[in-house]
Motif scaffolding. Structure first.
Motif, PDB file in Angstrom:
ATOM      1  N   THR A 192       0.767  -1.178  -0.015  1.00 43.78           N
ATOM      2  CA  THR A 192       0.201   0.096   0.032  1.00 43.78           C
ATOM      3  C   THR A 192       0.986   1.310   0.072  1.00 43.78           C
ATOM      4  N   ILE A 193       0.672   2.152  -0.958  1.00 45.55           N
ATOM      5  CA  ILE A 193       1.430   3.356  -1.123  1.00 45.55           C
ATOM      6  C   ILE A 193       0.594   4.670  -0.882  1.00 45.55           C
ATOM      7  N   GLY A 194       0.972   5.406   0.051  1.00 48.34           N
ATOM      8  CA  GLY A 194       0.263   6.486   0.394  1.00 48.34           C
ATOM      9  C   GLY A 194       0.554   7.825  -0.133  1.00 48.34           C
ATOM     10  N   VAL A 195      -0.249   8.969  -0.476  1.00 47.71           N
ATOM     11  CA  VAL A 195       0.243  10.380  -0.835  1.00 47.71           C
ATOM     12  C   VAL A 195      -0.321  11.132   0.130  1.00 47.71           C
ATOM     13  N   PHE A 196       0.839  11.814   0.887  1.00 46.01           N
ATOM     14  CA  PHE A 196       0.488  12.902   1.921  1.00 46.01           C
ATOM     15  C   PHE A 196       0.809  14.475   1.699  1.00 46.01           C
ATOM     16  N   ASP A 197      -0.091  15.209   1.941  1.00 51.93           N
ATOM     17  CA  ASP A 197      -0.039  16.675   1.864  1.00 51.93           C
ATOM     18  C   ASP A 197       1.235  17.215   2.682  1.00 51.93           C
ATOM     19  N   GLU A 198       1.207  18.439   2.669  1.00 53.59           N
ATOM     20  CA  GLU A 198       2.524  19.081   3.482  1.00 53.59           C
ATOM     21  C   GLU A 198       1.970  18.925   5.097  1.00 53.59           C
ATOM     22  N   LYS A 199       0.816  18.882   5.276  1.00 52.37           N
ATOM     23  CA  LYS A 199       0.223  18.822   6.642  1.00 52.37           C
ATOM     24  C   LYS A 199       0.470  17.461   7.326  1.00 52.37           C
ATOM     25  N   GLY A 200       0.799  16.386   6.458  1.00 50.21           N
ATOM     26  CA  GLY A 200       0.935  15.175   6.882  1.00 50.21           C
ATOM     27  C   GLY A 200      -0.391  14.134   6.957  1.00 50.21           C
ATOM     28  N   ASN A 201      -1.452  14.706   6.050  1.00 49.35           N
ATOM     29  CA  ASN A 201      -2.741  14.021   6.041  1.00 49.35           C
ATOM     30  C   ASN A 201      -2.446  13.365   4.741  1.00 49.35           C
ATOM     31  N   MET A 202      -3.021  11.917   4.677  1.00 43.14           N
ATOM     32  CA  MET A 202      -3.172  11.228   3.503  1.00 43.14           C
ATOM     33  C   MET A 202      -4.172  11.790   2.746  1.00 43.14           C
ATOM     34  N   THR A 203      -3.827  11.781   1.622  1.00 45.83           N
ATOM     35  CA  THR A 203      -5.095  12.427   0.524  1.00 45.83           C
ATOM     36  C   THR A 203      -5.435  11.286  -0.402  1.00 45.83           C
ATOM     37  N   ASP A 204      -4.659  10.107  -0.710  1.00 46.98           N
ATOM     38  CA  ASP A 204      -5.192   9.114  -1.262  1.00 46.98           C
ATOM     39  C   ASP A 204      -4.069   7.942  -0.985  1.00 46.98           C
ATOM     40  N   SER A 205      -4.623   6.773  -1.236  1.00 48.18           N
ATOM     41  CA  SER A 205      -3.847   5.580  -1.305  1.00 48.18           C
ATOM     42  C   SER A 205      -4.097   4.710  -2.373  1.00 48.18           C
ATOM     43  N   PHE A 206      -3.225   3.524  -2.464  1.00 47.01           N
ATOM     44  CA  PHE A 206      -3.005   2.901  -3.755  1.00 47.01           C
ATOM     45  C   PHE A 206      -2.637   1.499  -3.482  1.00 47.01           C
ATOM     46  N   ASP A 207      -3.135   0.471  -3.719  1.00 51.37           N
ATOM     47  CA  ASP A 207      -2.847  -0.935  -3.326  1.00 51.37           C
ATOM     48  C   ASP A 207      -2.416  -1.501  -4.592  1.00 51.37           C
ATOM     49  N   THR A 208      -1.105  -2.048  -4.589  1.00 52.21           N
ATOM     50  CA  THR A 208      -0.383  -2.575  -5.606  1.00 52.21           C
ATOM     51  C   THR A 208       0.279  -3.986  -5.165  1.00 52.21           C
ATOM     52  N   ILE A 209       1.117  -4.446  -6.017  1.00 54.37           N
ATOM     53  CA  ILE A 209       1.847  -5.707  -5.775  1.00 54.37           C
ATOM     54  C   ILE A 209       3.339  -5.548  -5.985  1.00 54.37           C
ATOM     55  N   PHE A 210       4.093  -5.859  -5.038  1.00 55.22           N
ATOM     56  CA  PHE A 210       5.566  -5.812  -5.051  1.00 55.22           C
ATOM     57  C   PHE A 210       6.047  -6.964  -5.427  1.00 55.22           C
ATOM     58  N   GLU A 211       6.855  -7.315  -6.524  1.00 54.41           N
ATOM     59  CA  GLU A 211       7.023  -8.564  -7.045  1.00 54.41           C
ATOM     60  C   GLU A 211       8.736  -8.899  -6.386  1.00 54.41           C
ATOM     61  N   GLY A 212       8.944  -9.995  -5.789  1.00 56.54           N
ATOM     62  CA  GLY A 212      10.005 -10.473  -5.435  1.00 56.54           C
ATOM     63  C   GLY A 212      10.462 -12.105  -5.996  1.00 56.54           C
ATOM     64  N   PRO A 213      11.851 -12.776  -5.530  1.00 57.39           N
ATOM     65  CA  PRO A 213      11.957 -14.015  -6.140  1.00 57.39           C
ATOM     66  C   PRO A 213      11.138 -15.034  -5.494  1.00 57.39           C
ATOM     67  N   PHE A 214      10.909 -16.084  -5.997  1.00 57.66           N
ATOM     68  CA  PHE A 214       9.919 -17.079  -5.680  1.00 57.66           C
ATOM     69  C   PHE A 214      10.560 -17.907  -4.660  1.00 57.66           C
ATOM     70  N   GLN A 215       9.934 -18.095  -3.646  1.00 55.02           N
ATOM     71  CA  GLN A 215      10.447 -18.745  -2.460  1.00 55.02           C
ATOM     72  C   GLN A 215       9.686 -20.048  -1.975  1.00 55.02           C
ATOM     73  N   LEU A 216      10.228 -21.111  -1.686  1.00 51.07           N
ATOM     74  CA  LEU A 216       9.503 -22.182  -1.572  1.00 51.07           C
ATOM     75  C   LEU A 216       9.227 -22.203   0.132  1.00 51.07           C
ATOM     76  N   ALA A 217       8.084 -22.561   0.581  1.00 55.28           N
ATOM     77  CA  ALA A 217       7.868 -22.792   1.996  1.00 55.28           C
ATOM     78  C   ALA A 217       8.137 -24.159   2.504  1.00 55.28           C
ATOM     79  N   PHE A 218       8.515 -24.212   3.715  1.00 49.98           N
ATOM     80  CA  PHE A 218       8.832 -25.330   4.090  1.00 49.98           C
ATOM     81  C   PHE A 218       8.142 -25.545   5.479  1.00 49.98           C
TER      82      PHE A 218
END
Length: 480
Positions: A454-480
């Motif tokens: 989740t990435i947020g956009v904040f104004d100069e007063k520190g208030n969040m004006t909008d947010s956006f949900d996306t995907i961060f890609e990484g290497p494939f990992q096996l779960a054990f």
């Protein structure tokens, strides 16, 4: 069976074929021109006031601005839309779509209860026809009888003079109205600029304006009431929507039939006559050429001209007004006084809620919209134990105020952002800004090959004006 019922049944049989034809056409299919008498009366005055107000709004709103924005603008070419001074973008299309659906529901509910009041009082076709072009026609050619006489006479100097003056004024008005309509599309500054620079520099736009002006002239100089009877689907839609509890302009057939000419000092009830004196004044004032006494018809636009004409006659002969009036079919049949029923109250409340819902959609859009999209074909890269993804951001400032913005990753934690430019973004009012950023996480923070972020956009007063949900890609990992 009483005399009134017998007379009504006979009258109904005599007119049973009227619905098989259009009032403005002969049986051969030839156009039957309508020359309505100039109406006058209480309802006509009220409609004039409404028309003048709406015309004043039409000609003034292009010059009205709210916080520097046009009050109304629908610039499809440049994709600029302003409603009540609020900017709308393609990202807000869903709001406009929901607004359109809400408007359709509003029209349906409104018609169910209040019939075609919109057609007679608010429709642009009716307002321009009856309050602009028809009045000019009365001024130049005279009332009904003079117009009919002028139409029948040979082309002499009087007829040529009056027709040329009328057609010239109609053409001039069509051009003026077209220019104002284009102000709602391009803005008044652009229209004035096009006019000043001339057709040589804006040939396509001038051709478009001329084509629209010709169409406008054709509608109001020739097509006229045919728009309501043959083109507009609303008249046919009302046949599905209205019922016996719908308010419409009705002729009180129980009181009016059997109709017969007026005779002084005659006791009409004693001889089985109704209050209708068969003067045809309700017919000659009708702008769509129908006889309201035949019952509800798709050509009727509820303009109330017949009400005023009938009331004037009733007053002259000493009979009660209201033989033609706003009423429901149930009221006419049962001779009950009109009541604002629970159904009407509930529907009115529903209409108010729909308007409120539409207003909420328009104003609850937020002042900022942000999107973070991975470039097509891009992937992550790993360096010094950190995983990096590149994103293209799009920031849209929906307000008129300049904003100083910063971008932060809300989740997961421990993110680093590298800007291709300054860290602080300055975004002007109504501006769209695009750019690139790299977002980096330590490898230990990324547990999945596609991590929610989740990435947020904040104004100069520190208030969040909008947010956006996306995907961060990484290497494939096996779960054990």
């Amino acid at each position: 069976m009483n005399t009134t019922s017998n007379n009504f049944q006979a009258q109904e049989t005599a007119y049973e074929d009227f619905r098989n034809s259009v009032g403005t056409m002969h049986e051969t299919g030839e156009r039957k021109w309508v020359y309505p008498r100039k109406p006058k009366g209480k309802y006509t005055n009220y409609r004039n006031y409404v028309s003048y107000l709406l015309l004043a709004l039409f000609f003034s709103l292009p010059f009205v601005k709210i916080n520097g924005n046009p009050f109304l603008l629908f610039n499809v070419i440049d994709r600029k839309f302003f409603i009540f001074g609020q900017p709308f973008y393609l990202q807000d299309f869903f709001i406009l779509a929901l607004g359109a659906v809400t408007s359709v529901i509003f029209v349906m509910l409104f018609t169910v209860v209040f019939g075609r009041i919109f057609c007679g009082w608010l429709c642009p076709q009716t307002i321009f026809m009856e309050s602009v072009f028809r009045k000019i026609e009365y001024l130049i050619e005279g009332d009904r009888n003079k117009q009919m006489k002028l139409d029948r006479q040979e082309w002499n100097s009087e007829k040529i003079r009056k027709r040329v003056i009328k057609w010239s004024v109609f053409a001039l008005l069509s051009v003026i109205i077209t220019n104002f309509m284009f102000m709602y599309i391009a803005g008044y500054e652009e229209v004035f600029r096009i006019i000043m620079e001339g057709p040589a520099d804006h040939s396509l736009k001038f051709l478009g304006m001329i084509a629209f002006a010709v169409t406008f002239y054709f509608v109001f100089a020739w097509l006229r009431e045919q728009v309501c009877t043959l083109v507009c689907p609303y008249g046919r839609l009302q046949g599905v929507l209205i019922d016996k509890q719908t308010i419409n302009v009705y002729y009180d057939f129980k009181r009016g039939e059997g109709r017969s000419k007026w005779r002084n000092n005659e006791d009409r009830k004693a001889v089985g006559k109704g209050d209708c004196i068969d003067c045809h004044q309700c017919v000659v004032v009708c702008p769509t050429g129908i006889d309201i006494r035949n019952g509800q018809q798709l050509e009727c636009v509820n303009c109330t001209a017949c009400i005023d004409a009938c009331d004037e006659v009733m007053e002259k002969v000493g009979l009660p007004k209201g033989l033609i009036r706003y009423a429901t079919e149930a009221e006419i049949e049962n001779q009950d006084q009109f009541r604002f029923t629970s159904r009407m109250k509930a529907t009115t409340v529903m209409l108010a809620l729909l308007i409120g819902f539409l207003g909420f959609l328009m104003y609850d859009r937020g002042s900022m919209e942000a999107k973070f999209i991975k470039p097509a074909g891009s992937t992550f890269f790993i360096k010094d134990g950190k995983i990096t993804n590149t994103f293209i951001y799009t920031l849209l400032n929906k307000s008129n105020e300049q904003k100083k913005l910063t971008i932060k990753v809300i989740a997961p934690q421990n993110a680093e952002i590298d800007f291709f430019g300054p860290d602080e973004i300055i975004l002007k009012g109504d501006q769209i800004l695009r750019g690139n950023i790299n977002i980096t996480f330590p490898e230990k923070e990324i547990r999945l090959s596609k991590q929610n972020m989740t990435i947020g956009v904040f104004d100069e007063k520190g208030n969040m004006t909008d947010s956006f949900d996306t995907i961060f890609e990484g290497p494939f990992q096996l779960a054990f």
